[in-house]
Design an enzyme around this catalytic site. Structure first.
Site, PDB file in Angstrom:
ATOM      1  N   CYS A 138      -2.751 -12.395 -22.883  1.00 45.23           N
ATOM      2  CA  CYS A 138      -2.721 -12.359 -24.349  1.00 45.23           C
ATOM      3  C   CYS A 138      -3.958 -11.634 -24.875  1.00 45.23           C
ATOM      4  CB  CYS A 138      -2.663 -13.786 -24.895  1.00 45.23           C
ATOM      5  SG  CYS A 138      -2.693 -13.823 -26.700  1.00 45.23           S
TER       6      CYS A 138
ATOM      7  N   GLN B 299      -4.080  -4.608  -3.468  1.00 43.91           N
ATOM      8  CA  GLN B 299      -4.017  -3.773  -4.674  1.00 43.91           C
ATOM      9  C   GLN B 299      -2.635  -3.918  -5.306  1.00 43.91           C
ATOM     10  OE1 GLN B 299      -6.050   0.314  -3.824  1.00 43.91           O
ATOM     11  NE2 GLN B 299      -5.423  -0.510  -1.853  1.00 43.91           N
ATOM     12  N   ASN B 300      -1.726  -4.575  -4.591  1.00 44.67           N
ATOM     13  CA  ASN B 300      -0.342  -4.656  -5.069  1.00 44.67           C
ATOM     14  C   ASN B 300      -0.195  -5.748  -6.121  1.00 44.67           C
ATOM     15  OD1 ASN B 300       0.049  -2.740  -3.147  1.00 44.67           O
ATOM     16  ND2 ASN B 300       0.989  -4.123  -1.654  1.00 44.67           N
ATOM     17  N   ILE B 301       0.716  -5.504  -7.043  1.00 51.05           N
ATOM     18  CA  ILE B 301       0.938  -6.465  -8.122  1.00 51.05           C
ATOM     19  C   ILE B 301       2.266  -7.192  -7.932  1.00 51.05           C
ATOM     20  CG2 ILE B 301      -0.489  -5.117  -9.722  1.00 51.05           C
ATOM     21  CD1 ILE B 301       2.066  -4.059 -11.033  1.00 51.05           C
TER      22      ILE B 301
ATOM     23  N   HIS C 196      -5.667  -5.810  -8.565  1.00 51.10           N
ATOM     24  CA  HIS C 196      -5.094  -4.995  -9.647  1.00 51.10           C
ATOM     25  C   HIS C 196      -4.112  -5.801 -10.502  1.00 51.10           C
ATOM     26  CE1 HIS C 196      -6.162  -0.958  -7.447  1.00 51.10           C
ATOM     27  NE2 HIS C 196      -7.204  -1.548  -7.999  1.00 51.10           N
TER      28      HIS C 196
ATOM     29  N   GLY D 159      -1.549   0.271   4.623  1.00 49.76           N
ATOM     30  CA  GLY D 159      -0.618   0.858   3.646  1.00 49.76           C
ATOM     31  C   GLY D 159      -1.266   1.286   2.350  1.00 49.76           C
ATOM     32  N   THR D 160      -2.470   1.839   2.460  1.00 48.96           N
ATOM     33  CA  THR D 160      -3.132   2.352   1.247  1.00 48.96           C
ATOM     34  C   THR D 160      -3.663   3.747   1.529  1.00 48.96           C
ATOM     35  OG1 THR D 160      -4.887   2.021  -0.386  1.00 48.96           O
ATOM     36  CG2 THR D 160      -5.266   1.060   1.802  1.00 48.96           C
TER      37      THR D 160
ATOM     38  N   ARG E 248       9.778  -2.485 -13.614  1.00 48.92           N
ATOM     39  CA  ARG E 248       9.270  -2.880 -12.290  1.00 48.92           C
ATOM     40  C   ARG E 248       9.326  -4.399 -12.115  1.00 48.92           C
ATOM     41  NH1 ARG E 248       3.685  -0.060 -11.810  1.00 48.92           N
ATOM     42  NH2 ARG E 248       3.702  -1.001  -9.746  1.00 48.92           N
TER      43      ARG E 248
HETATM   44  C1  BJW Z   1       3.117   3.216   4.501  1.00 52.82           C
HETATM   45  C2  BJW Z   1       4.484   3.043   4.497  1.00 52.82           C
HETATM   46  C3  BJW Z   1       4.972   2.145   5.429  1.00 52.82           C
HETATM   47  C4  BJW Z   1       4.085   4.463   3.004  1.00 52.82           C
HETATM   48  N1  BJW Z   1       4.148   1.510   6.247  1.00 52.82           N
HETATM   49  N2  BJW Z   1       2.291   2.592   5.335  1.00 52.82           N
HETATM   50  C5  BJW Z   1     -14.135   9.630  -9.627  1.00 52.82           C
HETATM   51  C6  BJW Z   1     -14.682   9.161  -8.428  1.00 52.82           C
HETATM   52  C7  BJW Z   1     -14.588   7.819  -8.068  1.00 52.82           C
HETATM   53  C8  BJW Z   1     -13.939   6.929  -8.898  1.00 52.82           C
HETATM   54  C9  BJW Z   1     -13.396   7.386 -10.059  1.00 52.82           C
HETATM   55  C10 BJW Z   1     -13.492   8.719 -10.426  1.00 52.82           C
HETATM   56  N3  BJW Z   1     -12.858   8.878 -11.615  1.00 52.82           N
HETATM   57  C11 BJW Z   1     -12.363   7.687 -11.997  1.00 52.82           C
HETATM   58  C12 BJW Z   1     -12.683   6.777 -11.069  1.00 52.82           C
HETATM   59  C13 BJW Z   1     -12.318   5.348 -11.077  1.00 52.82           C
HETATM   60  C14 BJW Z   1     -10.824   5.108 -10.874  1.00 52.82           C
HETATM   61  C15 BJW Z   1     -10.359   5.882  -9.652  1.00 52.82           C
HETATM   62  O1  BJW Z   1     -10.459   5.444  -8.518  1.00 52.82           O
HETATM   63  N4  BJW Z   1      -9.783   7.058  -9.824  1.00 52.82           N
HETATM   64  C16 BJW Z   1      -9.370   7.861  -8.666  1.00 52.82           C
HETATM   65  C17 BJW Z   1      -7.956   8.316  -8.860  1.00 52.82           C
HETATM   66  C18 BJW Z   1     -10.380   8.949  -8.458  1.00 52.82           C
HETATM   67  N5  BJW Z   1     -10.654   3.680 -10.657  1.00 52.82           N
HETATM   68  C19 BJW Z   1     -10.562   2.829 -11.668  1.00 52.82           C
HETATM   69  O2  BJW Z   1     -10.502   3.190 -12.822  1.00 52.82           O
HETATM   70  C20 BJW Z   1     -10.546   1.364 -11.307  1.00 52.82           C
HETATM   71  N6  BJW Z   1     -11.550   0.693 -12.032  1.00 52.82           N
HETATM   72  C21 BJW Z   1     -12.873   0.945 -11.839  1.00 52.82           C
HETATM   73  O3  BJW Z   1     -13.268   1.763 -11.018  1.00 52.82           O
HETATM   74  O4  BJW Z   1     -13.683   0.169 -12.626  1.00 52.82           O
HETATM   75  C22 BJW Z   1     -15.098   0.359 -12.515  1.00 52.82           C
HETATM   76  C23 BJW Z   1     -15.724  -0.791 -11.769  1.00 52.82           C
HETATM   77  C24 BJW Z   1     -15.266  -1.153 -10.523  1.00 52.82           C
HETATM   78  C25 BJW Z   1     -15.858  -2.210  -9.853  1.00 52.82           C
HETATM   79  C26 BJW Z   1     -16.891  -2.900 -10.406  1.00 52.82           C
HETATM   80  C27 BJW Z   1     -17.354  -2.557 -11.683  1.00 52.82           C
HETATM   81  C28 BJW Z   1     -16.766  -1.477 -12.347  1.00 52.82           C
HETATM   82  C29 BJW Z   1      -9.207   0.734 -11.657  1.00 52.82           C
HETATM   83  C30 BJW Z   1      -8.101   1.251 -10.780  1.00 52.82           C
HETATM   84  C31 BJW Z   1      -6.757   0.677 -11.240  1.00 52.82           C
HETATM   85  C32 BJW Z   1      -5.601   1.213 -10.399  1.00 52.82           C
HETATM   86  N7  BJW Z   1      -4.381   0.831 -10.998  1.00 52.82           N
HETATM   87  C33 BJW Z   1      -3.125   1.193 -10.342  1.00 52.82           C
HETATM   88  C34 BJW Z   1      -1.948   0.921 -11.304  1.00 52.82           C
HETATM   89  C35 BJW Z   1      -1.952  -0.479 -11.917  1.00 52.82           C
HETATM   90  C36 BJW Z   1      -1.078  -1.449 -11.203  1.00 52.82           C
HETATM   91  C37 BJW Z   1       0.357  -0.944 -11.038  1.00 52.82           C
HETATM   92  O5  BJW Z   1       0.943  -0.340 -11.964  1.00 52.82           O
HETATM   93  O6  BJW Z   1       0.939  -1.193  -9.968  1.00 52.82           O
HETATM   94  O7  BJW Z   1      -3.015   0.477  -9.121  1.00 52.82           O
HETATM   95  S1  BJW Z   1      -3.054   2.900  -9.828  1.00 52.82           S
HETATM   96  C38 BJW Z   1      -2.170   2.608  -8.349  1.00 52.82           C
HETATM   97  O8  BJW Z   1      -2.984   3.073  -7.231  1.00 52.82           O
HETATM   98  C39 BJW Z   1      -2.044   1.088  -8.233  1.00 52.82           C
HETATM   99  C40 BJW Z   1      -2.395   0.888  -6.786  1.00 52.82           C
HETATM  100  O9  BJW Z   1      -2.826  -0.428  -6.553  1.00 52.82           O
HETATM  101  C41 BJW Z   1      -3.453   1.936  -6.526  1.00 52.82           C
HETATM  102  C42 BJW Z   1      -3.642   2.271  -5.061  1.00 52.82           C
HETATM  103  O10 BJW Z   1      -2.526   2.883  -4.516  1.00 52.82           O
HETATM  104  P1  BJW Z   1      -2.099   2.586  -3.008  1.00 52.82           P
HETATM  105  O11 BJW Z   1      -1.728   1.164  -2.876  1.00 52.82           O
HETATM  106  O12 BJW Z   1      -3.126   3.098  -2.084  1.00 52.82           O
HETATM  107  O13 BJW Z   1      -0.725   3.432  -2.904  1.00 52.82           O
HETATM  108  P2  BJW Z   1      -0.510   4.970  -2.499  1.00 52.82           P
HETATM  109  O14 BJW Z   1       0.847   5.343  -2.927  1.00 52.82           O
HETATM  110  O15 BJW Z   1      -1.624   5.822  -2.956  1.00 52.82           O
HETATM  111  O16 BJW Z   1      -0.592   4.960  -0.893  1.00 52.82           O
HETATM  112  C43 BJW Z   1       0.409   4.338  -0.112  1.00 52.82           C
HETATM  113  C44 BJW Z   1       0.061   4.542   1.357  1.00 52.82           C
HETATM  114  O17 BJW Z   1       1.010   3.819   2.126  1.00 52.82           O
HETATM  115  C45 BJW Z   1       0.157   6.006   1.795  1.00 52.82           C
HETATM  116  O18 BJW Z   1      -0.990   6.355   2.588  1.00 52.82           O
HETATM  117  C46 BJW Z   1       1.420   6.056   2.671  1.00 52.82           C
HETATM  118  O19 BJW Z   1       1.316   6.978   3.755  1.00 52.82           O
HETATM  119  C47 BJW Z   1       1.488   4.652   3.171  1.00 52.82           C
HETATM  120  N8  BJW Z   1       2.837   4.194   3.490  1.00 52.82           N
HETATM  121  N9  BJW Z   1       5.031   3.897   3.504  1.00 52.82           N
HETATM  122  C48 BJW Z   1       2.797   1.802   6.153  1.00 52.82           C
HETATM  123  N10 BJW Z   1       6.328   1.925   5.502  1.00 52.82           N
END
Ligand code: BJW
Length: 235
Positions: free
Chosen positions: A117, A91-93, A109, A176-177, A57
């Site tokens: 490190c 949330q994007n990297i 993120h 876009g999330t 990536r």
């Molecule tokens: C368009 C389009 C166009 C398409 N125009 N739109 C149970 C309940 C609640 C929470 C939890 C649970 N079990 C576990 C958890 C916690 C967990 C979590 O949320 N899990 C869920 C799956 C339930 N979260 C965590 O573990 C997080 N940490 C945490 O909670 O720590 C505790 C804490 C928090 C705060 C304070 C103190 C303590 C960490 C989450 C880390 C996420 N990491 C990732 C990958 C790493 C980076 C990478 O590799 O890139 O991050 S996962 C992945 O999902 C990535 C993204 O940033 C993230 C969000 O995804 P995003 O951006 O929403 O993408 P999509 O694909 O889901 O959606 C795209 C949207 O765009 C769609 O709607 C399309 O329709 C649209 N779209 N084309 C406009 N052209």
């Protein structure tokens, strides 16, 4: 007086720049299992697999065809022209908001073009592959670098700064999330009694009903038009 704005962006804003989303049918999670590549346990079990996933990536970001699109540029323009603070929480990297000119960006993120490190915690710019023996530029330790990204089960970055911006905002815009990953997915619930909440997304999400206004369509079309309306409204 113009209210402070918080914008939350997700993978959908970069889709038209050529980067895949996660949960769409052609998304990253259709090709890779989260538990193989996006948890600390996965990295401990098979660091080569995880580094390979992020190296591929990161290589994409070196492709000159991957550029910020009209939606990224419109948000940079909003920040430059809006007469109150605009905080862009992404949330994007991929770094595309900064490349488009946004300055007040919180990459909750992490950032793909940085390495962290495990020996000294230093974060360094890292645009090439992270290899098994790569040395930390800060402490020299070899083989201790990991991608500077937030995996499931890890705490997102700069949460205090994000919470302060959310507390102060009068407009909240999610772009876009899918709203499926916490804590970002909970921001709208946290601010909806104090702030006007707008969703800009390709299609409805599970959280659409929580927003006061929603517009659906490709980000490169609906975001610039929305920004122009915002700027016209504040004179
Ligand atoms: C368009 C389009 C166009 C398409 N125009 N739109 C149970 C309940 C609640 C929470 C939890 C649970 N079990 C576990 C958890 C916690 C967990 C979590 O949320 N899990 C869920 C799956 C339930 N979260 C965590 O573990 C997080 N940490 C945490 O909670 O720590 C505790 C804490 C928090 C705060 C304070 C103190 C303590 C960490 C989450 C880390 C996420 N990491 C990732 C990958 C790493 C980076 C990478 O590799 O890139 O991050 S996962 C992945 O999902 C990535 C993204 O940033 C993230 C969000 O995804 P995003 O951006 O929403 O993408 P999509 O694909 O889901 O959606 C795209 C949207 O765009 C769609 O709607 C399309 O329709 C649209 N779209 N084309 C406009 N052209």
């Amino acid at each position: 007086m113009a209210p402070p704005i918080v914008i939350l962006t997700g993978a959908g804003i970069s889709r038209e720049s050529g980067l895949a989303t996660f949960r769409d049918a052609d998304g990253i999670w259709a090709r890779h299992r989260i538990e193989d590549v996006a948890t600390p346990q996965a990295f401990a079990r098979n660091p080569d697999l995880v580094q390979g996933f992020y190296n591929a990536r990161r290589a994409q970001l070196r492709d000159p065809t991957i550029q910020p699109n009209a939606a990224h540029h419109a948000l940079a323009r909003l920040e430059a022209k809006w007469p109150a603070p605009v905080t862009l929480v992404t949330q994007n990297i991929d770094g595309l908001h900064a490349r488009a000119g946004s300055r007040n960006v919180i990459a909750m993120h992490g950032e793909l073009q940085k390495a962290r490190c495990l020996a000294c915690s230093a974060v360094s710019i890292w645009e090439d592959d992270i290899t098994a023996h790569a040395a930390c530029p800060a402490c020299g330790a070899a083989g201790r670098l990991r991608p500077h990204v937030v995996w499931f089960g890890e705490i997102p970055l700069e949460m205090e700064r994000i919470e302060a911006a959310l507390d102060a905002c009068g407009i909240f815009i999610a772009i876009g999330t899918s709203g499926q990953v916490y804590p970002a997915a909970g921001f709208v619930q946290a601010v909806r009694r104090q702030a006007r909440c707008v969703e800009l997304n390709l299609e409805e999400t599970e959280g659409t009903a929580l927003f006061h206004e929603a517009q659906h369509g490709p980000a490169t079309q609906i975001v610039p038009a929305f920004v122009e309306r915002m700027l016209a409204s504040c004179g």
